[in-house]
Design a protein around this motif. Structure first.
Motif, PDB file in Angstrom:
ATOM      1  N   SER A  80       0.741  -1.332   0.109  1.00  0.00           N
ATOM      2  CA  SER A  80      -0.214  -0.018  -0.021  1.00  0.00           C
ATOM      3  C   SER A  80       0.949   1.375  -0.070  1.00  0.00           C
ATOM      4  CB  SER A  80      -1.001   0.031   1.066  1.00  0.00           C
ATOM      5  OG  SER A  80      -1.796  -1.113   1.195  1.00  0.00           O
ATOM      6  N   ALA A  81       1.935   1.236   0.741  1.00  0.00           N
ATOM      7  CA  ALA A  81       2.702   2.416   0.906  1.00  0.00           C
ATOM      8  C   ALA A  81       3.317   2.647  -0.538  1.00  0.00           C
ATOM      9  CB  ALA A  81       3.949   2.513   1.775  1.00  0.00           C
ATOM     10  N   LEU A  82       3.898   1.759  -1.208  1.00  0.00           N
ATOM     11  CA  LEU A  82       4.343   1.650  -2.710  1.00  0.00           C
ATOM     12  C   LEU A  82       3.370   2.323  -3.629  1.00  0.00           C
ATOM     13  CD1 LEU A  82       6.561  -1.500  -2.724  1.00  0.00           C
ATOM     14  CD2 LEU A  82       7.455   0.667  -3.006  1.00  0.00           C
ATOM     15  N   TYR A  83       2.212   1.667  -3.344  1.00  0.00           N
ATOM     16  CA  TYR A  83       1.317   2.196  -4.644  1.00  0.00           C
ATOM     17  C   TYR A  83       0.714   3.682  -4.113  1.00  0.00           C
ATOM     18  CZ  TYR A  83       0.963  -2.521  -6.550  1.00  0.00           C
ATOM     19  OH  TYR A  83       1.096  -3.551  -7.175  1.00  0.00           O
ATOM     20  N   SER A  84       0.640   3.894  -2.966  1.00  0.00           N
ATOM     21  CA  SER A  84       0.249   5.543  -2.492  1.00  0.00           C
ATOM     22  C   SER A  84       1.589   6.478  -2.967  1.00  0.00           C
ATOM     23  CB  SER A  84       0.206   5.581  -1.180  1.00  0.00           C
ATOM     24  OG  SER A  84      -0.692   4.771  -0.767  1.00  0.00           O
ATOM     25  N   ASP A  85       2.464   5.981  -2.975  1.00  0.00           N
ATOM     26  CA  ASP A  85       3.760   6.803  -3.368  1.00  0.00           C
ATOM     27  C   ASP A  85       3.772   6.809  -4.837  1.00  0.00           C
ATOM     28  OD1 ASP A  85       5.957   8.531  -2.349  1.00  0.00           O
ATOM     29  OD2 ASP A  85       7.350   6.946  -3.982  1.00  0.00           O
ATOM     30  N   LEU A  86       3.388   5.946  -5.520  1.00  0.00           N
ATOM     31  CA  LEU A  86       3.302   5.897  -7.050  1.00  0.00           C
ATOM     32  C   LEU A  86       2.384   6.864  -7.455  1.00  0.00           C
ATOM     33  CD1 LEU A  86       4.680   5.057  -9.801  1.00  0.00           C
ATOM     34  CD2 LEU A  86       2.787   2.953  -9.549  1.00  0.00           C
ATOM     35  N   PHE A  87       1.206   6.717  -6.887  1.00  0.00           N
ATOM     36  CA  PHE A  87      -0.124   7.622  -7.110  1.00  0.00           C
ATOM     37  C   PHE A  87       0.376   9.113  -7.076  1.00  0.00           C
ATOM     38  CE2 PHE A  87      -2.879   3.926  -5.848  1.00  0.00           C
ATOM     39  CZ  PHE A  87      -2.533   3.380  -6.995  1.00  0.00           C
ATOM     40  N   GLU A  88       1.286   9.381  -5.924  1.00  0.00           N
ATOM     41  CA  GLU A  88       1.799  10.924  -5.777  1.00  0.00           C
ATOM     42  C   GLU A  88       2.798  11.255  -6.819  1.00  0.00           C
ATOM     43  OE1 GLU A  88       0.839  13.107  -3.544  1.00  0.00           O
ATOM     44  OE2 GLU A  88      -0.641  11.618  -3.003  1.00  0.00           O
ATOM     45  N   GLN A  89       3.694  10.294  -7.258  1.00  0.00           N
ATOM     46  CA  GLN A  89       4.600  10.538  -8.435  1.00  0.00           C
ATOM     47  C   GLN A  89       3.978  10.768  -9.573  1.00  0.00           C
ATOM     48  OE1 GLN A  89       7.864  10.826  -8.219  1.00  0.00           O
ATOM     49  NE2 GLN A  89       8.093  10.050  -6.328  1.00  0.00           N
ATOM     50  N   ALA A  90       2.747  10.090  -9.986  1.00  0.00           N
ATOM     51  CA  ALA A  90       1.933  10.213 -10.970  1.00  0.00           C
ATOM     52  C   ALA A  90       1.102  11.922 -11.111  1.00  0.00           C
ATOM     53  CB  ALA A  90       0.769   9.313 -11.156  1.00  0.00           C
ATOM     54  N   LYS A  91       0.725  12.353  -9.971  1.00  0.00           N
ATOM     55  CA  LYS A  91       0.200  13.602  -9.761  1.00  0.00           C
ATOM     56  C   LYS A  91       1.122  14.602 -10.020  1.00  0.00           C
ATOM     57  CE  LYS A  91      -3.213  12.323  -6.334  1.00  0.00           C
ATOM     58  NZ  LYS A  91      -3.632  12.425  -4.822  1.00  0.00           N
ATOM     59  N   LEU A  92       2.458  14.376  -9.728  1.00  0.00           N
ATOM     60  CA  LEU A  92       3.625  15.173  -9.852  1.00  0.00           C
ATOM     61  C   LEU A  92       3.802  15.453 -11.371  1.00  0.00           C
ATOM     62  CD1 LEU A  92       5.877  14.450  -6.784  1.00  0.00           C
ATOM     63  CD2 LEU A  92       4.470  16.535  -7.302  1.00  0.00           C
ATOM     64  N   LEU A  93       3.771  14.093 -12.062  1.00  0.00           N
ATOM     65  CA  LEU A  93       3.905  14.100 -13.577  1.00  0.00           C
ATOM     66  C   LEU A  93       2.929  14.695 -14.446  1.00  0.00           C
ATOM     67  CD1 LEU A  93       5.699  10.755 -13.423  1.00  0.00           C
ATOM     68  CD2 LEU A  93       6.783  12.821 -13.965  1.00  0.00           C
ATOM     69  N   GLY A  94       1.791  14.802 -13.589  1.00  0.00           N
ATOM     70  CA  GLY A  94       0.685  15.289 -14.548  1.00  0.00           C
ATOM     71  C   GLY A  94      -0.109  13.990 -15.202  1.00  0.00           C
TER      72      GLY A  94
END
Length: 252
Positions: free
Chosen positions: A90-104
């Motif tokens: 869950s921590a990895l997926y949460s962080d990936l979603f944050e990375q996705a937001k930063l990348l647009g």
């Protein structure tokens, strides 16, 4: 985010997990970056002592039609996270979603074999694809008996023709690609560059193998094989259309 100093630890972790795939290794990161020029987002979770306890590889794709998105992993059947616990998933997926937001990025696609962690259980999922797995018996004779009358008949039909098969590596790439590109064209699907397959053959020299079937001296059916962790798969296989009538794909 993964740094080069962590590559060895990352790959060691992949080798330690029974549910890992060959596509999780960092060498595929280099293959994708060099072949397609895509940016990658590789995330690792660490214990307090500095040991890796979870990984998540992803690739940023951009399309005029679909926009910008992250996939774990594109071009291959399997990807998504490997982790020691649901909390780390869950921590990895949460962080990936944050990375996705930063990348647009507009969305994230995870090509997972099963649900991973409590967070992923709440995600929308496409369940239309399946993985077909066969345990291989100890002998070819037993496999011949196991596959059944219908499949044996299709193979015997192909064996009546003058077919030759070759197993090899880089020396068969041109023949493999000739069949693959023609089949993709007939299916209306964009074809990958030959350099992509060349990079895999060179990078995974001990894990990759090409199989090509020839009919009347011409390549007509082919498979790209990858093996790792006690499993072999065929991520890409093609047969030219005119050879389908002799069941050459079953012979392959």
């Amino acid at each position: 985010r993964l740094t080069e100093s962590d590559y060895s630890s990352w790959d060691h972790y992949v080798r330690s997990k029974s549910n890992s795939s060959i596509y999780h290794f960092t060498e595929f990161k280099a293959v994708i970056e060099s072949s397609f020029k895509h940016k990658t987002v590789y995330l690792a979770a660490f214990t307090e002592s500095g040991d890796i306890c979870g990984i998540l590889p992803a690739v940023e794709l951009r399309s005029r039609l679909f926009g910008r998105f992250l996939v774990s992993l594109p071009y291959f059947t399997y990807g998504a996270a490997l982790a020691d616990s649901d909390e780390i998933y869950s921590a990895l997926y949460s962080d990936l979603f944050e990375q996705a937001k930063l990348l647009g990025a507009e969305h994230v696609e995870l090509r997972a074999m099963s649900e991973q962690g409590s967070l992923q259980k709440n995600m929308p999922a496409k369940l239309s694809k399946v993985s077909m797995v066969r345990r291989l018996p100890s002998s070819a004779e037993q496999l011949w008996a196991d596959i059944g009358t219908k499949v044996r008949a299709q193979i015997k039909k192909a064996q009546r023709f003058d077919l030759k098969m070759k197993l090899g590596k880089r020396e068969l790439l041109d023949d493999f690609y000739t069949v693959f590109a023609e089949n993709m064209r007939d299916l209306g699907t964009p074809v990958y560059s030959k350099l992509f397959f060349k990079a895999i053959l060179e990078t995974f020299a001990d894990n990759a193998l090409l199989c090509v079937v020839y009919w009347e001296g011409k390549p007509v059916s082919t498979g790209f094989l990858l093996h790792n962790n006690g499993r072999m798969e065929i991520p890409w296989a093609s047969t030219v259309r005119y050879a389908n009538r002799i069941s050459v794909n079953m012979y392959l």
